[in-house]
Design a protein around this motif. Structure first.
Motif, mmCIF file in Angstrom:
data_model
loop_
_atom_site.group_PDB
_atom_site.id
_atom_site.type_symbol
_atom_site.label_atom_id
_atom_site.label_comp_id
_atom_site.label_asym_id
_atom_site.label_seq_id
_atom_site.Cartn_x
_atom_site.Cartn_y
_atom_site.Cartn_z
ATOM 1 N N LEU A 271 0.825 -1.216 0.000
ATOM 2 C CA LEU A 271 0.000 0.000 0.000
ATOM 3 C C LEU A 271 0.858 1.266 0.000
ATOM 4 O O LEU A 271 0.504 2.265 -0.649
ATOM 5 C CB LEU A 271 -0.938 -0.012 1.212
ATOM 6 N N ALA A 272 1.980 1.235 0.729
ATOM 7 C CA ALA A 272 2.877 2.394 0.705
ATOM 8 C C ALA A 272 3.487 2.582 -0.678
ATOM 9 O O ALA A 272 3.652 3.718 -1.147
ATOM 10 C CB ALA A 272 3.971 2.236 1.753
ATOM 11 N N ALA A 273 3.815 1.483 -1.362
ATOM 12 C CA ALA A 273 4.357 1.586 -2.721
ATOM 13 C C ALA A 273 3.321 2.206 -3.662
ATOM 14 O O ALA A 273 3.651 3.050 -4.508
ATOM 15 C CB ALA A 273 4.785 0.206 -3.222
ATOM 16 N N ILE A 274 2.067 1.803 -3.524
ATOM 17 C CA ILE A 274 1.018 2.394 -4.356
ATOM 18 C C ILE A 274 0.877 3.882 -4.064
ATOM 19 O O ILE A 274 0.752 4.708 -4.985
ATOM 20 C CB ILE A 274 -0.314 1.663 -4.121
ATOM 21 N N LEU A 275 0.908 4.235 -2.780
ATOM 22 C CA LEU A 275 0.778 5.644 -2.415
ATOM 23 C C LEU A 275 1.910 6.483 -3.001
ATOM 24 O O LEU A 275 1.674 7.562 -3.567
ATOM 25 C CB LEU A 275 0.748 5.780 -0.898
ATOM 26 N N VAL A 276 3.141 6.001 -2.890
ATOM 27 C CA VAL A 276 4.282 6.753 -3.419
ATOM 28 C C VAL A 276 4.214 6.821 -4.945
ATOM 29 O O VAL A 276 4.506 7.868 -5.549
ATOM 30 C CB VAL A 276 5.602 6.127 -2.950
ATOM 31 N N GLY A 277 3.804 5.727 -5.586
ATOM 32 C CA GLY A 277 3.665 5.754 -7.039
ATOM 33 C C GLY A 277 2.614 6.747 -7.500
ATOM 34 O O GLY A 277 2.815 7.477 -8.482
ATOM 35 N N VAL A 278 1.495 6.790 -6.797
ATOM 36 C CA VAL A 278 0.452 7.761 -7.145
ATOM 37 C C VAL A 278 0.967 9.184 -6.931
ATOM 38 O O VAL A 278 0.722 10.082 -7.746
ATOM 39 C CB VAL A 278 -0.821 7.498 -6.324
ATOM 40 N N GLY A 346 8.621 -0.222 0.509
ATOM 41 C CA GLY A 346 7.657 -0.015 -0.561
ATOM 42 C C GLY A 346 7.895 1.277 -1.314
ATOM 43 O O GLY A 346 7.771 1.338 -2.551
ATOM 44 N N ALA A 347 8.265 2.331 -0.604
ATOM 45 C CA ALA A 347 8.549 3.613 -1.251
ATOM 46 C C ALA A 347 9.762 3.514 -2.160
ATOM 47 O O ALA A 347 9.771 4.069 -3.271
ATOM 48 C CB ALA A 347 8.771 4.689 -0.193
ATOM 49 N N ALA A 348 10.798 2.795 -1.712
ATOM 50 C CA ALA A 348 11.996 2.639 -2.535
ATOM 51 C C ALA A 348 11.687 1.871 -3.818
ATOM 52 O O ALA A 348 12.144 2.243 -4.910
ATOM 53 C CB ALA A 348 13.086 1.933 -1.731
ATOM 54 N N LEU A 349 10.891 0.816 -3.722
ATOM 55 C CA LEU A 349 10.528 0.057 -4.920
ATOM 56 C C LEU A 349 9.719 0.922 -5.890
ATOM 57 O O LEU A 349 9.950 0.891 -7.104
ATOM 58 C CB LEU A 349 9.734 -1.188 -4.521
ATOM 59 N N ALA A 350 8.772 1.687 -5.371
ATOM 60 C CA ALA A 350 7.963 2.550 -6.238
ATOM 61 C C ALA A 350 8.820 3.594 -6.934
ATOM 62 O O ALA A 350 8.640 3.882 -8.129
ATOM 63 C CB ALA A 350 6.867 3.216 -5.418
ATOM 64 N N ALA A 351 9.788 4.176 -6.211
ATOM 65 C CA ALA A 351 10.640 5.203 -6.808
ATOM 66 C C ALA A 351 11.526 4.615 -7.898
ATOM 67 O O ALA A 351 11.724 5.232 -8.957
ATOM 68 C CB ALA A 351 11.488 5.863 -5.729
ATOM 69 N N LEU A 352 12.073 3.425 -7.660
ATOM 70 C CA LEU A 352 12.920 2.801 -8.674
ATOM 71 C C LEU A 352 12.118 2.455 -9.927
ATOM 72 O O LEU A 352 12.589 2.619 -11.057
ATOM 73 C CB LEU A 352 13.589 1.558 -8.093
ATOM 74 N N LEU A 353 10.907 1.958 -9.742
ATOM 75 C CA LEU A 353 10.052 1.670 -10.897
ATOM 76 C C LEU A 353 9.690 2.951 -11.638
ATOM 77 O O LEU A 353 9.639 2.976 -12.875
ATOM 78 C CB LEU A 353 8.790 0.935 -10.446
ATOM 79 N N TYR A 354 9.454 4.008 -10.905
ATOM 80 C CA TYR A 354 9.122 5.286 -11.533
ATOM 81 C C TYR A 354 10.291 5.786 -12.372
ATOM 82 O O TYR A 354 10.106 6.241 -13.506
ATOM 83 C CB TYR A 354 8.752 6.310 -10.468
ATOM 84 N N ARG A 355 11.488 5.704 -11.847
ATOM 85 C CA ARG A 355 12.660 6.169 -12.579
ATOM 86 C C ARG A 355 12.924 5.299 -13.795
ATOM 87 O O ARG A 355 13.447 5.771 -14.810
ATOM 88 C CB ARG A 355 13.889 6.194 -11.680
#
Length: 384
Positions: A271-278, A346-355
């Motif tokens: 859920l944190a990864a989704i939040l950071v991705g959004v 989760g935030a780190a995974l979302a940021a890496l996917l975003y980049r």
């Protein structure tokens, strides 16, 4: 219908004092008492003009002054070039009511030699103050709704809306200053995505922790003022803390076993990864407004809280968990590491996917904070 023109010899005599059509100057007015001499009419077009004869002798009436002969006038000067049209400028110029300003020179006659601009933004102190205030609002709204949910009957939906509405309000208010994180997980994701300088990471975290702690202090002092809670203030406040196992909300409501630590780590991390991705997508410079981003992030917080509440009480935010644990019983401190590790991973995974897949071009992938043009110097030289 046409009107017949009179013959040239039948044209009426021009009155004395009329303008001489051939000389271009007015004829001299006769003296008082002198007879009016009729002015001969102009010969018709194409007729031969007789040569002027010798000057006639003065009239017998010697008492009347003779008329002064007309002197030829100089050729008229060429007309000056028309002045450049005024161009309306200023607010409302497109509608025709701006301030008129004359054009001084054509655009082709000047050239810009150099332009130098200085980009600045809010200071770090201003950013930290905005993060402190925003986190204070989010924790006060969400934890406050959870603290008094048994009295207000808000339930899980009311708690989720409290966190979501608090996030929207804080984001609209101060996101233009600090980026609107209000969550250490979002700050880490923004830093890894290249939006926030690494030097701001720890100061942002400290400001968020202080803002959340102040909000919890306000709620705790309010709760202790109720005489019925005397001696049980921390137990009452522990209902807002995040936990798993025996301290999972579903275990407390059913007097049974709660969700395991693995379930808490998995759900909070996803859920944190989704939040950071959004957040990263909604605040991208290539297309979203601040109001749209506020609702996107706030609604994501709300639905994440609805999903996670039966399992962990809904965190997605290490600052929120820490703020609630400060005034809760000791078990909250023993489990708080889960609500730091899972959201940050989760935030780190979302940021890496975003980049990797959705990052902006290099010239646009700057800070999430708005930059302002502080000073512009323009040097203009005449075209050679």
């Amino acid at each position: 219908m046409s009107q017949d023109k009179p013959e040239p010899d039948e044209a009426p005599d021009a009155p004395t004092g009329a303008t001489d059509s051939q000389q271009g100057t007015p004829a001299a007015a006769p003296a008082a008492g002198s007879p009016v001499t009729p002015t001969p009419s102009a010969p018709p077009a194409g007729a031969a003009v007789p040569a002027p004869g010798p000057a006639s002798a003065p009239a017998p009436n010697a008492g009347a002054p003779a008329a002064t002969p007309a002197t030829p006038t100089a050729a008229p000067a060429p007309a000056a070039a028309p002045a450049p049209a005024a161009i309306p400028v200023g607010y409302g110029a497109a509608s025709g009511y701006g301030t008129a300003s004359a054009v001084v020179a054509d655009e082709d006659e000047i050239e810009i030699e150099a332009v130098r601009a200085t980009l600045t933004g809010p200071s770090l102190v201003a950013r930290l103050g905005a993060e402190l205030f925003g986190t204070f609002v989010v924790v006060l709204a969400g934890v406050g709704a959870a603290l008094f949910a048994s009295v207000s009957g808000a339930g899980a939906v009311g708690i989720a809306l409290g966190f979501g509405f608090g996030t929207i309000a804080a984001f609209v208010a101060v996101s233009h200053v600090s980026g609107g994180h209000f969550n250490p997980a979002i700050t880490l994701g923004s830093t890894l995505a290249g939006r926030t300088p690494w030097a701001h990471l720890v100061p942002y975290w400290l400001a968020q922790l202080v803002g959340g702690a102040l909000a919890s202090a306000v709620l705790f002092v309010t709760a202790t003022s109720l005489p019925a809670l005397e001696g049980n203030e921390r137990t009452f406040f522990s209902g807002t803390a995040n936990g798993y196992g025996a301290h999972s909300p579903i275990a407390q409501s059913t007097n049974g076993e709660g969700f395991s630590m693995v379930a808490a780590l998995l759900l909070e991390g996803v859920l944190a990864a989704i939040l950071v991705g959004v957040y990263l997508g909604a605040t991208d410079r290539r297309g979203r407004t601040r109001q749209q981003a506020a609702f996107a992030v706030g609604l994501t917080v709300a639905f994440g809280m609805l999903v996670a509440y039966p399992v962990t009480g809904g965190s997605l935010n290490p600052a929120r968990s820490t703020a609630a644990a400060i005034f809760s019983e000791s078990w909250a401190w023993g489990q708080i590491w889960v609500f730091w590790v899972a959201p940050l991973v989760g935030a780190a995974l979302a940021a890496l996917l975003y980049r990797a897949f959705a990052t902006a071009p290099a010239d646009d992938d700057l800070l999430d904070e708005d930059l302002e043009i502080d000073e512009v110097e323009v040097e203009v030289q005449p075209a050679r």
